[in-house]
Design an enzyme around this catalytic site. Structure first.
Site, PDB file in Angstrom:
ATOM      1  NE  ARG A  53      14.743  25.169 -70.301  1.00  0.00           N
ATOM      2  CZ  ARG A  53      15.233  25.693 -71.401  1.00  0.00           C
ATOM      3  NH1 ARG A  53      14.426  26.105 -72.381  1.00  0.00           N
ATOM      4  NH2 ARG A  53      16.511  25.817 -71.579  1.00  0.00           N
ATOM      5  CG  ASP A 229      22.206  28.709 -67.197  1.00  0.00           C
ATOM      6  OD1 ASP A 229      22.677  27.846 -67.966  1.00  0.00           O
ATOM      7  OD2 ASP A 229      20.991  28.964 -67.118  1.00  0.00           O
TER       8      ASP A 229
END
Ligand code: MRU
Length: 337
Positions: A53, A229
């Site tokens: 991740r 992100d």
């Protein structure tokens, strides 16, 4: 897995010629467990289930997933589509797959795709080191900083984005203490960032997410430093849930707010933060801690795992192309034409 500069010893995404070896982030810090992906479905699962991740790391892993698809004779269009759907918010995933797809379109064979994935991984590490220098230069000597989520070697090819700035800032004597927010519900800060900081000998303390505003009243914290992100064309930034409230608290207390991300996280095709899809994850992540249920049976929960910090709350966006102070669409378009 050790590299030369101090405070930087972790490489969690490793290509081994016919397999992608990943450090399973779900098992940290209790256990350093490595596992192999041998086809693109293995990689999709690893991304979706958070074994790997962090925005840059999932883009890199996906690129290797395409290499595995090519080497094992999978239908490449299907593999690309399945990898793309693994998670929605971090644009690095889509960026890396688009880059691999372009090479496939140009006739690249498995060996050429392997070189491309390696280039994506190497470029990310180089970007992180450069951003580390650029970001650290903004911090006055002797500062304390707060960070959120995990943005370090685990979340990237190595060194990290926000954590790269922190590594460089500690190395340069600009940062004295690092406070890492726990990052409920998945606890990336507690489980991963503290693991990296302690392993690399960086002076750090964990705080409950809810302690950040109180900490800022003490006056020693000069910067909040976070990753991203997806950064929209106007500078609005999607990052781990809780980032937005840190930015509001920082502005209230006169603390500066820095976003650190490679250009692969910038999405000029997305106009503003409200156009970014925010991943909603399973309610069970909130209903338990460390696998033990903490909420009454029958309770429900709402679990958005990212939020958007408006550009006006951001003092600096640091990418490997340079620093944008007080970001807005005009400056973003100049740096990312
Ligand atoms: O859900 P995750 O753990 O993938 O979220 C990661 C983050 O939000 C990071 O802060 C972000 O990807 C920046 S990583 C360099």
């Amino acid at each position: 897995m050790t590299t030369a500069p101090s405070h930087d010893s972790i490489r969690a995404v490793q290509w081994h010629g016919d397999r992608l070896r990943l450090l399973d982030q779900r098992r940290l810090p209790a256990e350093e467990h490595w596992f192999d992906c041998v086809n693109s479905d293995d990689v999709t699962r690893a991304i979706r289930d958070l074994a790997v991740r962090g925005a840059p790391a999932i883009g890199i892993a996906a690129a290797w997933g395409v290499v595995l698809a090519a080497k094992t004779g999978e239908d490449l269009a299907t593999s690309l589509a399945t990898l793309r759907a693994a998670r929605p918010t971090a644009v690095n995933l889509m960026w890396a797959l688009d880059r691999m797809k372009a090479r496939i379109g140009a006739g690249a064979d498995a060996e050429a795709l392997e070189r491309e994935a390696q280039a994506i991984q190497d470029e990310d590490l180089a970007a992180n080191r450069h951003m580390g220098e650029l970001g650290a230069a903004l911090i006055e000597a002797g500062s304390d900083v707060i960070t959120h989520c995990n943005t370090g070697s685990l979340a990237t090819a190595g060194y990290g984005t926000a954590l790269g700035v922190i590594r460089a800032g500690v190395e340069a004597g600009r940062i004295e203490h690092v406070y890492a927010g726990e990052t409920r519900p998945w606890q990336q800060g507690a489980r991963l960032t503290m693991w990296e900081l302690v392993r690399d000998g960086i002076p750090a303390r964990l705080i409950a997410d809810s302690a950040a505003s109180h900490l800022m009243t003490h006056g020693r914290v000069k910067w909040v430093i976070v990753g991203a992100d997806r950064i929209a064309a106007n500078g609005d930034t999607a990052n781990k849930i809780g980032t937005y409230q840190l930015a509001i608290a920082a502005r209230h207390h006169g603390v500066k707010f820095m976003v650190v991300a490679p250009s692969t996280t910038v999405d000029m095709a997305t106009a503003t933060g409200s156009d970014i899809e925010i991943e909603l994850r399973d309610a069970t992540e909130l209903l338990s801690v460390g696998g033990m249920r903490t909420v009454i049976d029958g309770a429900d929960a709402w679990n958005p795992v990212f939020d958007v910090t408006p550009a006006e709350l951001i003092d600096a966006i640091v990418t490997e192309r340079g620093v944008i102070l007080k970001p807005d669409e005009e400056q973003m378009r100049i740096m990312f034409p």
